[in-house]
Design a protein around this motif. Structure first.
Motif, PDB file in Angstrom:
ATOM      1  N   ARG A 137       0.865  -1.172   0.000  1.00 54.86           N
ATOM      2  CA  ARG A 137       0.000   0.000   0.000  1.00 54.86           C
ATOM      3  C   ARG A 137       0.915   1.239   0.000  1.00 54.86           C
ATOM      4  NH1 ARG A 137      -5.294   0.287   1.681  1.00 54.86           N
ATOM      5  NH2 ARG A 137      -5.078  -1.667   2.852  1.00 54.86           N
ATOM      6  N   SER A 138       1.288   1.692  -1.189  1.00 55.01           N
ATOM      7  CA  SER A 138       2.252   2.778  -1.322  1.00 55.01           C
ATOM      8  C   SER A 138       2.061   3.442  -2.677  1.00 55.01           C
ATOM      9  CB  SER A 138       3.692   2.232  -1.218  1.00 55.01           C
ATOM     10  OG  SER A 138       3.986   1.419  -2.352  1.00 55.01           O
ATOM     11  N   VAL A 139       2.964   4.356  -3.003  1.00 54.08           N
ATOM     12  CA  VAL A 139       2.885   5.033  -4.307  1.00 54.08           C
ATOM     13  C   VAL A 139       3.063   4.039  -5.450  1.00 54.08           C
ATOM     14  CG1 VAL A 139       3.672   7.249  -3.431  1.00 54.08           C
ATOM     15  CG2 VAL A 139       5.360   5.574  -4.205  1.00 54.08           C
ATOM     16  N   ALA A 140       3.623   2.858  -5.157  1.00 53.67           N
ATOM     17  CA  ALA A 140       3.872   1.862  -6.192  1.00 53.67           C
ATOM     18  C   ALA A 140       2.627   1.058  -6.527  1.00 53.67           C
ATOM     19  CB  ALA A 140       4.981   0.915  -5.744  1.00 53.67           C
ATOM     20  N   GLU A 141       1.597   1.119  -5.693  1.00 54.36           N
ATOM     21  CA  GLU A 141       0.439   0.248  -5.887  1.00 54.36           C
ATOM     22  C   GLU A 141      -0.222   0.413  -7.248  1.00 54.36           C
ATOM     23  OE1 GLU A 141      -3.874  -0.792  -3.788  1.00 54.36           O
ATOM     24  OE2 GLU A 141      -2.330   0.300  -2.674  1.00 54.36           O
ATOM     25  N   PRO A 142      -0.600   1.624  -7.676  1.00 54.83           N
ATOM     26  CA  PRO A 142      -1.273   1.729  -8.984  1.00 54.83           C
ATOM     27  C   PRO A 142      -0.385   1.320 -10.149  1.00 54.83           C
ATOM     28  CG  PRO A 142      -0.765   3.908  -8.094  1.00 54.83           C
ATOM     29  CD  PRO A 142      -0.521   2.929  -7.004  1.00 54.83           C
TER      30      PRO A 142
END
Length: 445
Positions: A221-226
């Protein structure tokens, strides 16, 4: 534990690797940013992470070209050359089939390998992959690259990277020191800069649909998720799984990942080798051949054509191209990497000048259908259409090819958007303007 570091030869360059554990399934870890096989075992984080993976697998670790203990080879290589390093390591380790586990930057190499060599890929696991960085060509990205080159190795800059990658560890001075040293022993400033630049410029959006092996995409759950979920949507049948933590970097901060990989591998069936494969298509043909043939006469033209064919086949051999068809004065060949195809096409175009001929060439990378050794499909059609639009003495490539050769020393000139007969949509094409000398000297890379 005694470190048994070995070296695999890849195009004249030595790649450091290590085998740990004796599991029935080979798992090769493709590192994220930088690594160091010696220093990693001294880390309170990497050692237990490696040990846990080695409990379930025959774990193959390596330092990417130019990082850690591995040679650079004189220049920073293109993605396909670094992918070849994975193959060289697996060959040296005696691995005919392996699960590839890539993290961050390593995901690009792992995905390209899986698409190119599905028969050697048992499964693919990707942690925080990115198909394309939407900020790649912004002023902010260029400023970030300049800072990497100017500030690499300092504690202050390492702290900046850690603040973005692993803020949960930033409060501990010992963790900050370990992280900074990991970067320092992992890469020099020039390699760190090149790694970041290649990361910004690489675009895998057209390649990911060609991955046809069982795939697991892991994300936090971070900026990398999408971005990770976007990759999972592009790979047919890929599973996506959220793991613990909220940091962008440091895969070891999710301690359950080895167990999730074990479950993924245990739950898959032995994959059937798909009838599609990722390949780079090259088409060449002689400009105004009928006019030249009429002028020379049948016998002289036939002799000239034989010399042309010999030259083309010589360059295909040098650049590891595979001749698929020859019709009259044209060649159709495939490659396992776009940079090699470009260099081969450029060598052919330049070489035939000595014969008094002018050749045009087109290059495209895409998913191809394979049946009884023959290659077909839309990618082949696109390659032929691109070649047909090239001028005499020109190597014309698709946007897909351009996006895959970041760091390969190839310069392009834009040729605008074109409609390709029988192909949906419009296609942006580029002319090869310059191929750097270092690429010409390293034809095996």
């Amino acid at each position: 534990m005694a470190l048994d570091i070995r070296y695999a030869r890849s195009g004249g360059v030595s790649i450091a690797y290590q085998i740990v554990g004796d599991g029935d399934t080979d798992l090769v870890y493709v590192p994220d940013y930088v690594s160091n096989l010696v220093y990693g075992w001294e880390s309170p984080h990497w050692r237990p992470f490696y040990d846990r993976l080695a409990q379930s697998f025959r774990l193959i670790l390596f330092d990417k070209r130019g990082t850690g203990l591995s040679d650079l080879g004189g220049h920073f290589p293109a993605l396909e050359t670094r992918m070849d390093d994975v193959r060289a390591v697996l060959d040296a380790a005696g691995s005919g089939s392996a699960v590839l586990f890539g993290s961050h930057d390593g995901c690009s190499m792992a995905a390209l390998y899986a698409a190119s060599y599905p028969e050697r890929t048992r499964g693919l696991v990707l942690f925080h992959p990115v198909a394309h960085d939407p900020e790649a060509h912004t002023d902010a990205a260029r400023e970030d690259l300049a800072e990497v080159r100017d500030s690499w190795g300092t504690q202050e800059f390492s702290d900046e990277i850690m603040r973005d990658a692993a803020p949960s560890l930033l409060h501990d001075p010992r963790e900050r020191e370990l992280f900074a040293n990991w970067l320092r022993v992992g890469a020099s400033p020039s390699v760190a800069y090149a790694l970041n630049r290649a990361w910004f410029e690489t675009d895998l959006r057209e390649i990911l649909p060609a991955v046809r092996v069982p795939t697991l995409v892991l994300y936090r759950r971070s900026v990398a998720e999408p971005l990770a979920l976007d990759v999972a949507e592009r790979i047919p049948g890929a599973q996506a799984l959220r793991v613990s933590g909220e940091d962008y970097g440091e895969v070891y901060l999710s301690p359950e990942i080895p167990e999730e990989i074990e479950r993924f591998v245990a739950g898959e069936q032995v994959p059937v080798v798909p009838d599609t494969v990722l390949a780079t298509i090259l088409f060449t043909d002689i400009v105004a051949s009928s006019v030249r043939a009429a002028k020379l006469g049948d016998r002289a033209w036939r002799e000239l054509l034989e010399r042309h064919h010999a030259l083309v086949r010589r360059e295909l051999t040098r650049y590891r191209g595979e001749e698929k068809d020859t019709a009259g004065d044209g060649f159709f060949a495939t490659f396992d990497g776009p940079a090699r195809a470009i260099r081969c096409a450029n060598a052919i175009v330049e070489g035939v000048h000595e014969l008094g001929l002018e050749v045009r060439a087109g290059v495209h990378t895409g998913e191809c259908e394979v049946h009884e050794g023959k290659v077909a499909g839309l990618a082949v059609v696109i390659g032929a259409r691109v070649a047909a639009l090239a001028e005499g003495g020109e190597v014309l490539v698709s946007q897909t090819v351009k996006d895959l050769v970041a760091g390969a020393g190839v310069d392009f000139e834009e040729r605008g958007e074109h409609e390709l007969k029988g192909v949906p949509g419009s296609w942006r094409l580029y002319s090869v303007a310059d191929v750097s000398a270092h690429g010409q000297r390293n034809r095996g890379s």
